[in-house]
Design a protein around this motif. Structure first.
Motif, PDB file in Angstrom:
ATOM      1  N   ASP A   1       0.793  -1.233   0.000  1.00 24.78           N
ATOM      2  CA  ASP A   1       0.000   0.000   0.000  1.00 24.78           C
ATOM      3  C   ASP A   1       0.826   1.285   0.000  1.00 24.78           C
ATOM      4  O   ASP A   1       0.309   2.360   0.301  1.00 24.78           O
ATOM      5  N   LYS A   2       2.107   1.203  -0.342  1.00 27.46           N
ATOM      6  CA  LYS A   2       2.953   2.388  -0.433  1.00 27.46           C
ATOM      7  C   LYS A   2       3.427   2.526  -1.876  1.00 27.46           C
ATOM      8  O   LYS A   2       3.957   1.575  -2.460  1.00 27.46           O
ATOM      9  N   ILE A   3       3.225   3.703  -2.460  1.00 27.49           N
ATOM     10  CA  ILE A   3       3.661   3.951  -3.834  1.00 27.49           C
ATOM     11  C   ILE A   3       5.173   4.157  -3.828  1.00 27.49           C
ATOM     12  O   ILE A   3       5.682   5.028  -3.124  1.00 27.49           O
ATOM     13  N   ILE A   4       5.872   3.325  -4.624  1.00 33.39           N
ATOM     14  CA  ILE A   4       7.328   3.403  -4.675  1.00 33.39           C
ATOM     15  C   ILE A   4       7.831   3.850  -6.051  1.00 33.39           C
ATOM     16  O   ILE A   4       9.026   4.086  -6.224  1.00 33.39           O
ATOM     17  N   ALA A   5       6.936   3.964  -7.027  1.00 36.20           N
ATOM     18  CA  ALA A   5       7.311   4.443  -8.357  1.00 36.20           C
ATOM     19  C   ALA A   5       6.070   4.959  -9.063  1.00 36.20           C
ATOM     20  O   ALA A   5       4.952   4.511  -8.799  1.00 36.20           O
ATOM     21  N   CYS A   6       6.287   5.915  -9.980  1.00 37.58           N
ATOM     22  CA  CYS A   6       5.170   6.453 -10.749  1.00 37.58           C
ATOM     23  C   CYS A   6       5.671   6.973 -12.086  1.00 37.58           C
ATOM     24  O   CYS A   6       6.862   7.246 -12.259  1.00 37.58           O
ATOM     25  N   GLY A   7       4.757   7.092 -13.022  1.00 36.94           N
ATOM     26  CA  GLY A   7       5.057   7.679 -14.322  1.00 36.94           C
ATOM     27  C   GLY A   7       3.747   7.979 -15.022  1.00 36.94           C
ATOM     28  O   GLY A   7       2.722   7.355 -14.729  1.00 36.94           O
ATOM     29  N   GLN A   8       3.781   8.937 -15.947  1.00 39.33           N
ATOM     30  CA  GLN A   8       2.545   9.301 -16.631  1.00 39.33           C
ATOM     31  C   GLN A   8       2.761   9.463 -18.123  1.00 39.33           C
ATOM     32  O   GLN A   8       3.875   9.664 -18.596  1.00 39.33           O
ATOM     33  N   LEU A   9       1.660   9.367 -18.849  1.00 39.44           N
ATOM     34  CA  LEU A   9       1.600   9.690 -20.273  1.00 39.44           C
ATOM     35  C   LEU A   9       0.715  10.909 -20.421  1.00 39.44           C
ATOM     36  O   LEU A   9      -0.504  10.829 -20.217  1.00 39.44           O
ATOM     37  N   ARG A  10       1.315  12.042 -20.725  1.00 42.65           N
ATOM     38  CA  ARG A  10       0.542  13.263 -20.959  1.00 42.65           C
ATOM     39  C   ARG A  10       0.000  13.225 -22.382  1.00 42.65           C
ATOM     40  O   ARG A  10       0.689  12.826 -23.313  1.00 42.65           O
ATOM     41  N   GLN A  11      -1.228  13.683 -22.525  1.00 43.56           N
ATOM     42  CA  GLN A  11      -1.924  13.649 -23.812  1.00 43.56           C
ATOM     43  C   GLN A  11      -1.762  14.964 -24.558  1.00 43.56           C
ATOM     44  O   GLN A  11      -1.985  16.027 -23.979  1.00 43.56           O
ATOM     45  N   PHE A  12      -1.369  14.865 -25.810  1.00 46.47           N
ATOM     46  CA  PHE A  12      -1.312  16.017 -26.707  1.00 46.47           C
ATOM     47  C   PHE A  12      -2.002  15.613 -28.005  1.00 46.47           C
ATOM     48  O   PHE A  12      -2.327  14.443 -28.201  1.00 46.47           O
ATOM     49  N   SER A  13      -2.196  16.547 -28.879  1.00 42.76           N
ATOM     50  CA  SER A  13      -2.815  16.252 -30.164  1.00 42.76           C
ATOM     51  C   SER A  13      -1.886  15.348 -30.980  1.00 42.76           C
ATOM     52  O   SER A  13      -0.781  15.740 -31.317  1.00 42.76           O
TER      53      SER A  13
END
Length: 157
Positions: free
Chosen positions: A50-62
């Motif tokens: 229950d502990k977040i140890i990593a993250c990443g995102q995909l930002r949306q563009f046209s």
């Protein structure tokens, strides 16, 4: 650097939820990354107990996406979590994926199939977004590089 194709025991990858935003922000601030455009809906996280140890995102563009805010908690680095997360985000992509990174991260992304891309070949929305980084790299010795993930996945970009 470990290029693991599986997560360590007990770790789980999942889409972020609204209640994760505080922990995501904390990871991003600790890594001294761009704290803007942190929308939990774009993130995947890796958690352990229950502990977040990593993250990443995909930002949306046209007609394109940007991989951003990739952070692995310091005590969990060099265990393949970042590689696993990048592979997953690229698989989830619905448009060509680009990343703007500092010079010391270029090898990491190239090992995952990213290729350097010239400024002139960027989609217009990312030329606008990456303008300041490119300007800064000309004024300061920051070594900012732009790469594209697996250009064969979206050959008509």
């Amino acid at each position: 650097m470990v290029a693991s194709k599986s997560l360590p025991p007990g770790c789980m990858l999942r889409p972020a939820r609204s209640e994760d935003l505080g922990r995501i922000r904390k990871l991003v601030f600790q890594a001294k990354l761009d704290p803007t455009q942190l929308h939990w809906e774009n993130f995947f996280v890796i958690e352990l107990e229950d502990k977040i140890i990593a993250c990443g995102q995909l930002r949306q563009f046209s007609r394109c996406q940007e991989l951003g805010s990739l952070v692995v908690e310091k005590s969990w680095r060099d265990r393949g979590l970042g590689s696993y997360l990048v592979r997953h985000l690229v698989e989830e992509a619905t448009a060509p994926v680009y990343v703007e990174c500092m010079g010391w991260l270029v090898d990491f992304y190239e090992q995952l199939g990213f290729v350097k891309i010239a400024w002139e070949n960027l989609p217009k929305p990312l030329k606008i977004k990456f303008f300041l980084g490119q300007l800064g790299s000309k004024v300061l010795p920051l070594g900012v590089t732009i790469l594209q993930a697996n250009p064969l996945k979206f050959p008509h970009s």
